[in-house]
Scaffold this motif. Structure first.
Motif, PDB file in Angstrom:
ATOM      1  N   MET A  31       5.338   7.364   6.087  1.00 26.57           N
ATOM      2  CA  MET A  31       5.620   5.958   5.813  1.00 26.57           C
ATOM      3  C   MET A  31       5.450   5.711   4.313  1.00 26.57           C
ATOM      4  SD  MET A  31       3.903   2.460   7.393  1.00 26.57           S
ATOM      5  CE  MET A  31       3.665   3.308   8.935  1.00 26.57           C
ATOM      6  N   TYR A  32       6.402   4.957   3.743  1.00 28.09           N
ATOM      7  CA  TYR A  32       6.363   4.644   2.310  1.00 28.09           C
ATOM      8  C   TYR A  32       6.459   3.131   2.129  1.00 28.09           C
ATOM      9  CZ  TYR A  32       6.949   9.596   1.517  1.00 28.09           C
ATOM     10  OH  TYR A  32       6.757  10.954   1.507  1.00 28.09           O
ATOM     11  N   CYS A  33       5.788   2.659   1.087  1.00 27.59           N
ATOM     12  CA  CYS A  33       5.822   1.241   0.751  1.00 27.59           C
ATOM     13  C   CYS A  33       6.427   1.074  -0.642  1.00 27.59           C
ATOM     14  CB  CYS A  33       4.411   0.648   0.788  1.00 27.59           C
ATOM     15  SG  CYS A  33       4.340  -1.084   0.297  1.00 27.59           S
ATOM     16  N   LEU A  34       7.377   0.159  -0.759  1.00 27.99           N
ATOM     17  CA  LEU A  34       8.102  -0.045  -2.010  1.00 27.99           C
ATOM     18  C   LEU A  34       7.481  -1.118  -2.901  1.00 27.99           C
ATOM     19  CD1 LEU A  34      11.777   0.103  -0.656  1.00 27.99           C
ATOM     20  CD2 LEU A  34      10.313   1.979  -1.444  1.00 27.99           C
ATOM     21  N   GLY A  35       6.220  -1.447  -2.666  1.00 27.78           N
ATOM     22  CA  GLY A  35       5.508  -2.322  -3.587  1.00 27.78           C
ATOM     23  C   GLY A  35       5.513  -3.787  -3.223  1.00 27.78           C
ATOM     24  N   ASP A  36       4.876  -4.563  -4.103  1.00 28.98           N
ATOM     25  CA  ASP A  36       4.581  -5.975  -3.860  1.00 28.98           C
ATOM     26  C   ASP A  36       3.811  -6.137  -2.557  1.00 28.98           C
ATOM     27  OD1 ASP A  36       5.506  -6.796  -6.273  1.00 28.98           O
ATOM     28  OD2 ASP A  36       7.173  -7.974  -5.518  1.00 28.98           O
ATOM     29  N   VAL A  37       2.720  -5.412  -2.490  1.00 31.51           N
ATOM     30  CA  VAL A  37       1.800  -5.530  -1.362  1.00 31.51           C
ATOM     31  C   VAL A  37       1.115  -6.892  -1.388  1.00 31.51           C
ATOM     32  CG1 VAL A  37      -0.255  -4.537  -0.262  1.00 31.51           C
ATOM     33  CG2 VAL A  37       1.446  -3.031  -1.326  1.00 31.51           C
ATOM     34  N   VAL A  38       0.877  -7.425  -2.604  1.00 27.43           N
ATOM     35  CA  VAL A  38       0.132  -8.677  -2.749  1.00 27.43           C
ATOM     36  C   VAL A  38       1.035  -9.772  -3.315  1.00 27.43           C
ATOM     37  CG1 VAL A  38      -2.044  -7.446  -2.997  1.00 27.43           C
ATOM     38  CG2 VAL A  38      -0.721  -8.016  -5.040  1.00 27.43           C
ATOM     39  N   GLU A  53      -4.348   2.815   4.475  1.00 24.10           N
ATOM     40  CA  GLU A  53      -4.611   3.565   5.702  1.00 24.10           C
ATOM     41  C   GLU A  53      -3.355   4.213   6.269  1.00 24.10           C
ATOM     42  OE1 GLU A  53      -6.211   2.718  10.282  1.00 24.10           O
ATOM     43  OE2 GLU A  53      -6.355   1.149   8.751  1.00 24.10           O
ATOM     44  N   HIS A  54      -2.216   3.540   6.181  1.00 28.13           N
ATOM     45  CA  HIS A  54      -1.031   3.973   6.917  1.00 28.13           C
ATOM     46  C   HIS A  54       0.065   4.612   6.064  1.00 28.13           C
ATOM     47  CE1 HIS A  54      -2.102   2.249  10.848  1.00 28.13           C
ATOM     48  NE2 HIS A  54      -2.676   1.282  10.161  1.00 28.13           N
ATOM     49  N   CYS A  55       0.108   4.312   4.778  1.00 28.15           N
ATOM     50  CA  CYS A  55       1.239   4.762   3.965  1.00 28.15           C
ATOM     51  C   CYS A  55       0.934   6.067   3.245  1.00 28.15           C
ATOM     52  CB  CYS A  55       1.628   3.691   2.945  1.00 28.15           C
ATOM     53  SG  CYS A  55       2.384   2.242   3.708  1.00 28.15           S
ATOM     54  N   ASP A  56       1.957   6.932   3.201  1.00 24.22           N
ATOM     55  CA  ASP A  56       1.831   8.215   2.509  1.00 24.22           C
ATOM     56  C   ASP A  56       2.164   8.104   1.033  1.00 24.22           C
ATOM     57  OD1 ASP A  56       1.395  10.258   4.842  1.00 24.22           O
ATOM     58  OD2 ASP A  56       2.960   8.892   5.522  1.00 24.22           O
TER      59      ASP A  56
END
Length: 233
Positions: A31-38, A53-56
């Motif tokens: 799993m990847y996240c492309l940012g702007d978590v906040v 916890e979940h993103c690689d």
């Protein structure tokens, strides 16, 4: 390799939890996240913990940097400035250091992951036309580049008329936003992608947006942000 790609969570805990449960049911390898978590919403700390916890892999977004450093807050819309300052007060030094450790770009599994555009990741450009998108293909070498930032799910090929992700072409894909969709559809949005078959799916799901909106109001954030959630605008 089966991938889940999430983006633009913007401190929306209820939407992120719903997306993660759905991804767990489907089953993915990475799993990847492309940012702007906040930014924008009321739960930055909880969202950062779930992403860790979940993103690689996580790439940094403009709201992430604005909240972590204060730089660029003045370039955000007025409501976003208020939310960024609210989020700043909730993050610890450890959270800020974590954000600053996120790279501008990740290249793995024949995919490129950036927040905005691959040519200048921190210019925070918006891709809003085919000519603008086509120029970006010169700045990544993988078959697929995943981008966020606009909060609007989309697929752009390196050739006009190719509308479906399939082998033999290159693509820029926006999975849409988990926490603040802007395509007049309030359902959260993320992507599932199989790197071997080039099979792509945009997933839209309902979540408890009323709770998210109440949290915004309880935090003293602008009512307009709650209205945007409910309208998908």
């Amino acid at each position: 390799m089966r991938l889940a790609i999430i983006s633009d969570i913007h401190s929306n805990l209820e939407a992120l939890q719903t997306a993660l449960r759905a991804i767990e049911r489907v089953g993915v390898d990475r799993m990847y996240c492309l940012g702007d978590v906040v930014g924008y919403n009321a739960n930055p700390v909880e969202c950062m913990h779930l992403v860790a916890e979940h993103c690689d892999g996580v790439v940094v977004g403009n709201h992430d940097l604005a909240v972590a450093t204060g730089d660029g807050i003045e370039q955000l819309p007025p409501d976003a400035q208020k939310a960024a300052r609210h989020n700043q007060e909730l993050l610890s030094d450890t959270h800020r250091e974590e954000i600053l450790s996120w790279p501008d770009e990740i290249v793995e599994h024949d995919c490129t992951f950036v927040h905005a555009t691959p040519d200048e990741p921190r210019a925070w450009k918006r891709i809003n036309s085919f000519p603008a998108a086509k120029r970006q293909f010169e700045h990544f070498d993988t078959p697929v580049c995943f981008v966020g930032h606009t909060h609007v799910p989309s697929v752009v090929s390196d050739r006009l008329g190719v509308l479906k992700v399939r082998p033999g072409h290159r693509f820029m894909i926006n999975p849409g936003s988990i926490g603040q969709p802007r395509d007049n559809n309030p359902k959260l949005s993320f992507a599932l992608f199989d790197t071997a078959s080039m099979q792509y799916r945009n997933v839209r799901l309902d979540y408890d947006m009323e709770t998210t909106a109440r949290k915004l109001q309880a935090a003293g954030l602008p009512d307009r942000l709650a209205h945007r959630l409910l309208e998908g605008a």
